[in-house]
Design an enzyme around this catalytic site. Structure first.
Site, PDB file in Angstrom:
ATOM      1  N   TYR A 124       0.829  -1.149   0.042  1.00 21.04           N
ATOM      2  CA  TYR A 124       0.013   0.025  -0.100  1.00 21.04           C
ATOM      3  C   TYR A 124       0.841   1.201   0.143  1.00 21.04           C
ATOM      4  O   TYR A 124       0.463   2.287   0.142  1.00 21.04           O
ATOM      5  CB  TYR A 124      -1.026   0.097   1.238  1.00 21.04           C
ATOM      6  N   LYS A 191       3.381 -14.298   5.500  1.00 22.69           N
ATOM      7  CA  LYS A 191       3.516 -15.131   4.663  1.00 22.69           C
ATOM      8  C   LYS A 191       5.255 -15.434   4.485  1.00 22.69           C
ATOM      9  O   LYS A 191       6.117 -14.902   3.512  1.00 22.69           O
ATOM     10  CB  LYS A 191       3.142 -14.865   3.246  1.00 22.69           C
ATOM     11  N   ASP A 225      -2.434 -17.786   4.246  1.00 23.94           N
ATOM     12  CA  ASP A 225      -3.285 -18.670   3.627  1.00 23.94           C
ATOM     13  C   ASP A 225      -3.849 -19.522   4.424  1.00 23.94           C
ATOM     14  O   ASP A 225      -5.063 -19.740   4.451  1.00 23.94           O
ATOM     15  CB  ASP A 225      -2.345 -19.432   2.386  1.00 23.94           C
ATOM     16  N   ASP A 249      -6.125  -5.934   4.843  1.00 24.88           N
ATOM     17  CA  ASP A 249      -7.130  -5.296   4.123  1.00 24.88           C
ATOM     18  C   ASP A 249      -8.202  -6.479   3.630  1.00 24.88           C
ATOM     19  O   ASP A 249      -9.241  -6.541   3.846  1.00 24.88           O
ATOM     20  CB  ASP A 249      -6.449  -4.853   2.947  1.00 24.88           C
TER      21      ASP A 249
END
Ligand code: NAD
Length: 359
Positions: A124, A191, A225, A249
């Site tokens: 972002y 991640k 995930d 988000d």
């Protein structure tokens, strides 16, 4: 003495849901002098600027703002006004509680999660390089040289900066929030197995901060995930989630889904001594001006604002009235009815009226 608070009506359904929230907040009896400021498409029409300096100055001066959603057309050079406000005021925390209310239809009951999303960096940050631009070609060449990895020459590039400084302050905020609000567990979500130097740094920093809170709040780690699956399968196993910007988000919308949809989910953007309160949802342009959409998310953002102002009695009053109206299921908008075309659904304004009557 009255509080002075900046009010940004926003685009699309913004003016309708913001007006509903404003009336509900005023009905609690807390004295507020609202200072209306423009941002978004409406500001562009009136002033030629998407985010006038006067709007930023108003928030800086008043320190508290209630903001409607602002439209950001996808895939154009249009800069996101929402991201610009967060960055300009260094609102580094995006706090998004996801709590079930009886009467709101959902596959789950008794959800009580809090998302603490880093709000200033990650993908972002807005550092992007467009396909075929000379600077993009130069960058690709340099990266290929430095990394010995391939990047196709016809690529666009988005940069993902994650710093120790920003991570430390967001994770610390999450722990302090957990302690103040009697929360038991924090899950740091990344991640890190793939993006070792960005998500990996986030996780390493989170582990370091967590050491200061050992014995007070449980610290856990998860991959994003896997977390998406676990939130759908067993959301009650989680409490406070702390995440980098983009994952925050995405999982915010997932959590909004767990509690009955975007019409319900509130949020706050918080910096040092300054805060902007807004719903998770966007400007839903196709519903603009129809007096149709659910004001709950915006009203709940107002409840967060009242709590931030330490006006807990007023916040409780408004929350209880909202809960009663939701539980009765009578004077609610179409999305809260068993069927979306239910003729007994009321409009945005009428739902706010019903809440005000309960206050
Ligand atoms: P959106 O949240 O505006 O709407 C998606 C759908 O969710 C709507 O079509 C509607 O079915 C439902 N919905 C949203 N708010 C609702 C409400 N209050 N009551 C009932 N149903 C509701 O998402 P989008 O369509 O992806 O985005 C529209 C615009 O809003 C885009 O320009 C986007 O960039 C912007 N946006 C702004 C913000 C913000 O200002 N903070 C946040 C998200 C999206």
């Amino acid at each position: 003495m009255a509080y002075k608070i900046t009010l940004i009506p926003g685009d699309g359904i913004g003016p309708e849901v913001v007006a509903a929230a404003q009336r509900c907040i005023d009905a609690t009896g807390v004295k507020i002098e609202w200072e209306t400021a423009l941002a978004g498409l409406i500001a562009q029409e009136k002033t030629g600027e998407l985010l006038p300096q006067a709007t930023l100055d108003s928030i800086k001066k008043n320190k508290v703002c209630l903001k409607g959603p602002i439209t950001t057309p996808i895939g154009t050079g249009f800069r996101s006004v929402n991201v610009a406000i967060r960055q300009a005021l260094d609102l580094y925390v995006c706090l998004r509680p996801a709590k079930s209310y009886p009467g709101v239809k959902s596959y789950y009951k008794d959800i009580d999660l809090v998302i603490v999303r880093e709000n200033t960096e990650d993908l972002y940050a807005g550092i992007e390089f467009e396909i075929d631009k000379p600077e993009t070609k130069r960058l690709i060449e340099e990266i290929v040289q430095a990394s010995k990895k391939k990047i196709r020459p016809d690529s666009g590039i988005s940069i993902k900066p994650i710093s120790k400084t920003a991570t430390e302050r967001i994770v610390r905020f999450a722990f302090e929030y957990a302690i103040k609000n009697s929360r038991k567990k924090i899950t740091a979500i990344t991640k890190a197995n793939i993006m070792k130097f960005t998500d990996g740094l986030f996780l390493k920093t989170a582990r370091e901060v967590a050491k200061d809170y050992e014995g007070k709040v449980v610290f856990e780690e998860a991959l994003v995930d896997n977390m998406a699956m676990q939130l759908v399968q067993k959301p009650h196993n989680f409490d406070v989630l702390v995440l980098p910007n983009l994952y925050g988000d995405i999982l915010s919308d997932l959590c909004a889904g767990l509690i009955g949809g975007l019409g319900i989910a509130p949020g706050a953007n918080i910096g040092e001594g300054i805060a902007v309160f807004e719903a998770v949802h966007g400007s839903a342009p196709k519903y603009a001006g129809l007096n149709k959409t659910n004001p709950t998310a915006m009203i709940s953002s107002g409840i967060l604002m009242l709590r931030y102002l330490k006006e807990d009695k007023a916040a409780d009053k408004l929350e209880n009235s909202l809960k009663i109206v939701l539980a009765e299921g009578k004077s609610v908008t179409y999305d809260l009815k068993p069927h979306r075309d239910d003729p007994t659904a009321v409009g945005t304004k009428e739902m706010a009226d019903a809440i005000i009557r309960k206050i």
